[in-house]
Design a protein around this motif. Structure first.
Motif, short mmCIF file in Angstrom:
data_model
loop_
_atom_site.label_atom_id
_atom_site.label_comp_id
_atom_site.label_asym_id
_atom_site.label_seq_id
_atom_site.Cartn_x
_atom_site.Cartn_y
_atom_site.Cartn_z
N ASP A 87 0.83 -1.20 0.00
CA ASP A 87 0.00 0.00 0.00
C ASP A 87 0.87 1.25 0.00
O ASP A 87 2.01 1.24 0.48
N PRO A 88 0.37 2.35 -0.57
CA PRO A 88 1.16 3.58 -0.70
C PRO A 88 1.70 4.11 0.62
O PRO A 88 2.80 4.65 0.67
N GLU A 89 0.94 3.91 1.70
CA GLU A 89 1.39 4.38 3.01
C GLU A 89 2.66 3.65 3.44
O GLU A 89 3.63 4.26 3.90
N THR A 90 2.66 2.33 3.26
CA THR A 90 3.84 1.54 3.60
C THR A 90 5.02 1.94 2.74
O THR A 90 6.15 2.11 3.23
N LEU A 91 4.79 2.11 1.45
CA LEU A 91 5.87 2.49 0.53
C LEU A 91 6.45 3.85 0.89
O LEU A 91 7.66 4.04 0.87
N SER A 92 5.56 4.79 1.21
CA SER A 92 6.03 6.12 1.57
C SER A 92 6.91 6.09 2.81
O SER A 92 7.96 6.74 2.87
N ARG A 93 6.51 5.31 3.80
CA ARG A 93 7.30 5.20 5.03
C ARG A 93 8.61 4.46 4.78
O ARG A 93 9.65 4.80 5.33
N LEU A 94 8.55 3.43 3.96
CA LEU A 94 9.76 2.71 3.60
C LEU A 94 10.78 3.65 2.98
O LEU A 94 11.97 3.60 3.30
N ASN A 95 10.32 4.48 2.08
CA ASN A 95 11.24 5.34 1.34
C ASN A 95 11.91 6.39 2.21
O ASN A 95 12.99 6.87 1.87
N LEU A 96 11.27 6.72 3.34
CA LEU A 96 11.92 7.64 4.28
C LEU A 96 13.25 7.08 4.75
O LEU A 96 14.25 7.80 4.86
N PHE A 97 13.27 5.78 5.05
CA PHE A 97 14.52 5.16 5.50
C PHE A 97 15.42 4.82 4.33
O PHE A 97 16.63 5.09 4.36
N LEU A 98 14.86 4.22 3.29
CA LEU A 98 15.68 3.78 2.16
C LEU A 98 16.41 4.94 1.50
O LEU A 98 17.51 4.77 0.97
N ASP A 99 15.80 6.11 1.52
CA ASP A 99 16.40 7.28 0.86
C ASP A 99 17.33 8.06 1.78
O ASP A 99 17.93 9.05 1.37
N SER A 100 17.45 7.62 3.04
CA SER A 100 18.37 8.29 3.96
C SER A 100 19.81 7.90 3.62
O SER A 100 20.06 6.94 2.88
N ASP A 101 20.76 8.64 4.17
CA ASP A 101 22.17 8.32 3.93
C ASP A 101 22.48 6.90 4.38
O ASP A 101 23.16 6.15 3.67
#
Length: 272
Positions: A87-101
């Motif tokens: 679901d988009p909510e899970t993906l959005s939260r995932l990307n917060l971490f995955l896109d971090s340094d």
């Protein structure tokens, strides 16, 4: 350390805002780069099959067939579905971490460690490092075991490998290379389970120790905390689902062309 973990959990629990979804996730986990490594692993395996079952006589035809099977773009496309289904909510939260340094650094370390483990010398060195730490309270060893537990990595890897093995044998039988019933195939596959489980645990521990070597204690703790989040668990499950489908398809296709080549060489209809 506690502040880092708390910050991670707050980020994952924050209100969802407009942002990248599945395509961004797939870019951040470097799916095509992962599949490139899977292709190289597959080509290595195909060379072993050529040596062991085709007497090294596969030649240009075998090389072309194997090259066509391990098509990176098609493999990546086959693995996308379970991640796109999140679901988009899970993906959005995932990307917060995955896109971090740190998220991107871990992704690069995962790729580097997996590629290193393709080299026999590096894999043996990783195995020795694991053996040297076994039975100690080394923090890296503890974290590696916790990561394995959080992701159920041994069971998931063993299940994936057994399913792929079943498809490989089924293709060999369908292609006339072996004469086996489905029950015999299942027995043969399950006879590999104990050895496969031990090999998987050793490989995973060596791989994770190699991956985590450049990380400090806080970074390792954050990595583990991410694996334990619902979002990290959803990504892990989706990756195994997608990769499992791809590996099953690849194994069946490889078995098909191997059977064809074995029959061409006159080595068909034999029992395993």
């Amino acid at each position: 350390m506690r502040l880092l973990i708390a910050a991670l959990w707050m980020a994952l629990a924050s209100a969802v805002q407009a942002g990248p979804e599945a395509d961004r996730t797939l870019d951040l986990i470097r799916l095509e780069a992962q599949m490139q490594i899977a292709r190289e692993e597959g080509l290595q395996h195909a060379q072993t099959l050529n040596d062991d079952l085709l007497d090294g006589q596969g030649g240009a035809l075998w090389a072309a067939q194997v090259d066509a099977i391990y098509d990176v773009a098609r493999m990546a496309e086959g693995a996308r579905g379970p991640i796109e289904a999140l679901d988009p909510e899970t993906l959005s939260r995932l990307n917060l971490f995955l896109d971090s340094d740190l998220g991107q650094r871990i992704t690069e370390l995962e790729l580097a460690a997996r590629r290193a483990m393709m080299d026999e010398v590096s894999e043996e060195a990783a195995a020795r490092a694991f053996a040297a730490l076994e039975g100690t309270d080394d923090a890296r060893l503890t974290t590696a075991r916790a990561v394995i537990e959080a992701g159920d990595l041994i069971e998931r890897n063993v299940s994936t490998a057994l399913n792929a093995s079943f498809q490989f044998y089924r293709a060999l039988v369908d292609g006339g290379a072996y004469d086996m019933t489905e029950a015999q195939i299942i027995d043969e596959v399950w006879s590999q389970e104990e050895t496969l489980r031990a090999d998987t645990e050793g490989w995973l521990m060596g791989y994770l120790l190699l991956l985590m070597q450049p990380l400090d204690a806080d970074e390792r703790a954050t990595y583990l905390a991410f694996m334990k989040t619902p979002e990290g668990g959803a990504l892990n499950a989706a990756l195994f689902d997608g990769f499992g489908r791809v590996y099953s398809d690849l194994s069946f296709a490889l078995g098909q062309v191997l059977a064809l080549n074995m029959k061409t060489q006159g080595d068909h209809g034999s029992e395993l």
